[in-house]
Design an enzyme around this catalytic site. Structure first.
Site, PDB file in Angstrom:
ATOM      1  N   ARG A 156      -0.951  -5.399  13.014  1.00  0.00           N
ATOM      2  CA  ARG A 156      -2.134  -4.578  12.734  1.00  0.00           C
ATOM      3  C   ARG A 156      -3.398  -5.178  13.344  1.00  0.00           C
ATOM      4  NH1 ARG A 156      -1.635  -4.045   6.403  1.00  0.00           N
ATOM      5  NH2 ARG A 156      -3.713  -3.100   6.637  1.00  0.00           N
ATOM      6  N   ASP A 181       3.831  -4.133   3.619  1.00  0.00           N
ATOM      7  CA  ASP A 181       2.715  -3.919   2.703  1.00  0.00           C
ATOM      8  C   ASP A 181       2.654  -2.493   2.188  1.00  0.00           C
ATOM      9  OD1 ASP A 181       1.842  -6.536   2.973  1.00  0.00           O
ATOM     10  OD2 ASP A 181       0.414  -6.066   4.570  1.00  0.00           O
ATOM     11  N   ARG A 203       9.060  -8.409   4.151  1.00  0.00           N
ATOM     12  CA  ARG A 203       8.260  -7.520   3.318  1.00  0.00           C
ATOM     13  C   ARG A 203       7.469  -6.551   4.197  1.00  0.00           C
ATOM     14  NH1 ARG A 203       5.085 -12.320   0.053  1.00  0.00           N
ATOM     15  NH2 ARG A 203       6.916 -13.576  -0.505  1.00  0.00           N
TER      16      ARG A 203
END
Length: 248
Positions: A198, A53, A51
């Site tokens: 991140r 975001d 996935r």
């Protein structure tokens, strides 16, 4: 039935992420809608390497799906593009064995994160780079990154929202380079936790601005505490760049 492996790119700006949701526009939703049209109303499930975001981009996401259509592999991109929005493009399509799985066959992934440094932000880059106007000591960041390479428990670099218990991952490469005003973080690993890249970027930026020291990294890693690492860098600077399989 045959299984097709597709490498795709998308601009994540106007998506609520990759994974389909009851409400909100998603990459998977658009892909499955396009395939449904091509298959005359029949549902086709799409599987991805992982996935992304909301706001995260992809230059080399990989998906697979099964089809009974007799479209040659080289014709699939055009066929899909007639049904897809302009912010999703099909780069390559190839037929693969039924044992191939876009997620479970992954050997390693590469992410890149782009930071716009300097006093002025480029208005045309605001959705594709993280604007960071504070001065940075790049040499300190280069020193700090070395502590992250290798196999570690990355609990400190994982969102506390994750339900995954095993947080041991291996980073093979972590490079920091600069192209004009853009600082590029390139991270290659065998797998990544939720928000891991991140948080790594946010932590290295804290080192660059002097909020953390490079030699703090071992303590942060060993502490296995999310609060000890830097903040999570914004989604719009992140790109899923490449996915590697055994057949690559």
């Amino acid at each position: 039935m045959k299984r097709l492996k597709c490498t795709i790119a998308y601009d994540g700006t106007n998506f609520e992420g990759y994974q389909i949701q009851p409400n909100g526009r998603t990459v998977q939703g658009e892909l499955q809608n396009a395939l449904k049209q091509l298959h005359k109303g029949s549902e086709v499930k799409v599987y991805a390497s992982g996935r992304t975001d909301a706001g995260v981009h992809a230059a080399g996401q990989v998906i697979h799906f099964d089809t009974n259509l007799n479209i040659p592999s080289e014709k699939w991109p055009h066929a899909m593009h007639t049904k897809l929005p302009a912010d999703i493009r099909i780069l390559t399509v190839e037929e693969v064995p039924s044992s191939f799985h876009a997620r479970f066959s992954v050997v390693q992934k590469e992410y890149r994160y782009k930071v716009w440094i300097g006093e002025r932000q480029d208005v045309f880059q605001r959705q594709y780079t993280y604007f960071y106007p504070l001065p940075l000591n790049i040499a300190s960041m280069q020193e700090a990154k070395q502590y992250l390479i290798g196999t570690h428990d990355f609990t400190s670099f994982c969102s506390s929202k994750t339900e995954i218990e095993d947080k041991v991952r291996t980073i093979y490469e972590l490079d920091i380079s600069q192209e004009e005003n853009v600082l590029i973080f390139r991270v290659v690993g065998n797998g990544f936790l939720y928000n891991m890249v991140r948080i790594i970027v946010g932590t290295l930026l804290d080192v660059g601005r002097g909020k953390l020291q490079a030699n703090n990294l071992p303590t942060i890693i060993n502490g296995k505490n999310r609060e000890h690492a830097g903040k999570t860098a914004p989604a719009h600077g992140l790109y899923l760049w490449n996915v590697v399989y055994n057949d690559n």
